[in-house]
Structures are given as structure tokens and as C-alpha cells.
Scaffold this motif. Structure first.
Motif, PDB file in Angstrom:
ATOM      1  N   GLU A  54       0.834  -1.195   0.000  1.00  0.00           N
ATOM      2  CA  GLU A  54       0.000   0.000   0.000  1.00  0.00           C
ATOM      3  C   GLU A  54       0.873   1.250   0.000  1.00  0.00           C
ATOM      4  O   GLU A  54       2.102   1.170   0.038  1.00  0.00           O
ATOM      5  N   SER A  55       0.230   2.401  -0.063  1.00  0.00           N
ATOM      6  CA  SER A  55       0.950   3.673  -0.090  1.00  0.00           C
ATOM      7  C   SER A  55       1.804   3.846   1.158  1.00  0.00           C
ATOM      8  O   SER A  55       1.391   3.477   2.269  1.00  0.00           O
ATOM      9  N   GLN A  58       0.613   8.756   4.290  1.00  0.00           N
ATOM     10  CA  GLN A  58      -0.754   8.902   4.769  1.00  0.00           C
ATOM     11  C   GLN A  58      -0.896  10.245   5.469  1.00  0.00           C
ATOM     12  O   GLN A  58       0.005  10.675   6.202  1.00  0.00           O
ATOM     13  N   GLU A  89       5.133   9.438   6.614  1.00  0.00           N
ATOM     14  CA  GLU A  89       5.797   8.632   5.596  1.00  0.00           C
ATOM     15  C   GLU A  89       6.510   7.469   6.264  1.00  0.00           C
ATOM     16  O   GLU A  89       7.302   7.661   7.191  1.00  0.00           O
TER      17      GLU A  89
END
Length: 211
Positions: A54-55, A58, A89
Motif C-alpha cells: 500500500e501507499s 498517509q 511517511e
């Protein structure tokens, strides 16, 4: 233990780098409170968990942080003294070690060195520095100089000293305690990037906000 009439002061940062996938309140903000028990409970609250694939970034709204603290500590009052949104991050420590990192460092160093040298040479060629020195030498001495002399040597030394003073570094040592121009520009750039990422996440509805 009652948490009524307790005030928790929270100062959130705009950008936070974490090395663990689980993000707690203490990772994104500095907290203080007169009640040590309430303070420890607020700091330990989990806010987000990063997952592989996932990324790695956020954005969390401070309102969400306040909401979670108030749920865990009923009656407590939370005052935010910092940012309203936090960009988190997740940094993998292992990814930044080893031979690849040294290759990246060498590549950036070579690009900076040769790029700067080419820029200086192109500038001197553009303004015709040799002709300028010849004219200046002729004005002072009354005849044109033959080859390179003290004027060119002084200019070269002065250029090197000027660069060192401007960038405020000799090797790894700082000349003064003032931030260098590059450091100032990097902070400005970092702030602009953070604000852009936060604004983008907000527009896309990806910000972790209040329920």
C-alpha cells in the motif's frame, strides 16, 4: 482513574517519518499533561498501520487525533498547538543500506561536481572572461598580458573562497551556525511539497479525518 478537568496539550508536526508500520500519537506529536497516567495513555493510542503493497504516505487530520484521545480519555480537554494535518511517511530502514546507497551517493556527488564545473565554465565563456582579464590588465599595466598571471590566479582562489563562504561548509564542517542557502531552500521546498501532498490527499478524500 478520572480524566475529568484534565487538559492535554498537543503539538503536531507537519511531516513525520516513521520506521515502524504502526503509528501512535507519540510518533506524530509532542504531548504534555499534568496527569502522567492520562499522558501515557494518550501517547500510546494507535492511529494507523501501514501495510506492504500500500501507499507509504498517509495524511491524518489532527481532529481525528483529538477524537481518538477524547474517546480514550473521557472528559479530558485537548488543545492543539501545532499543525492541523500531519503527513506521515513510512521509511524502510533496510532499503537505505548497502552498496546501492553508496552508488546513489557517488552518482549525486559526481553530478553535482561536474554540473557545477560545467556551469562555471559556460558562464565564463559566455561573458568572455579571458577578454575581460586582458582589458583589465592592459588598463592597469599599460600593455596586454601574455598568458596567465596573478590576476587569473587571484580570481580562481577568490572564486573558491567565495563558494566556501557562501555554502558555509569546508568538507563536513560548518563555518558558522547559520543555515546554508541550500538548507534554507531545501526547507522551503520540503514545506511546499508537504502542503501540496496534504492538499492533494484532502481533495481526493484520502485524509484520515473525524468519523
Amino acid at each position: 482513574m478520572s480524566t475529568s478537568n484534565v487538559t492535554i496539550y498537543l503539538k503536531a508536526e507537519q511531516n513525520i517519518e516513521v520506521q515502524e508500520p504502526e503509528v501512535s500519537v507519540k510518533d506524530i506529536a509532542t504531548l504534555t499533561c499534568a496527569d502522567a497516567h492520562v499522558l501515557a495513555k494518550a501517547k500510546s493510542l494507535k492511529l494507523w498501520t501501514f501495510r506492504e503493497g500500500e501507499s507509504k504516505r498517509q495524511v491524518i487530520s489532527v481532529l481525528r487525533v483529538i477524537e481518538e484521545i477524547e474517546k480514550a480519555c473521557p472528559g479530558a480537554s485537548v488543545e492543539n498547538l501545532g499543525e492541523t494535518d500531519v503527513l506521515i511517511e513510512w521509511i524502510s530502514v533496510d532499503r537505505h543500506k548497502g552498496f546501492v546507497q553508496w552508488c546513489k551517493l557517488a552518482f549525486v556527488a559526481l553530478i553535482s561536481f561536474f554540473g557545477t564545473a560545467f556551469t562555471i565554465m559556460a558562464f565564463h565563456n559566455d561573458i568572455g572572461i579571458n577578454e575581460v582579464f586582458s582589458k583589465l590588465y592592459e588598463m592597469v599595466m599599460g600593455y596586454r598580458g601574455d598568458g596567465y598571471g596573478i590576476l587569473e590566479l587571484s580570481y580562481s582562489v577568490g572564486l573558491a573562497v567565495g563558494i566556501i563562504v557562501f555554502f558555509n561548509h569546508i568538507g563536513g564542517r560548518r563555518i558558522t551556525k547559520d543555515p546554508t542557502p541550500i538548507e534554507v531552500e531545501m526547507r522551503v521546498y520540503e514545506k511546499d511539497v508537504n502542503q501540496a501532498l496534504i492538499a492533494t490527499a484532502d481533495r481526493e478524500g484520502k485524509t484520515i479525518d473525524v468519523s
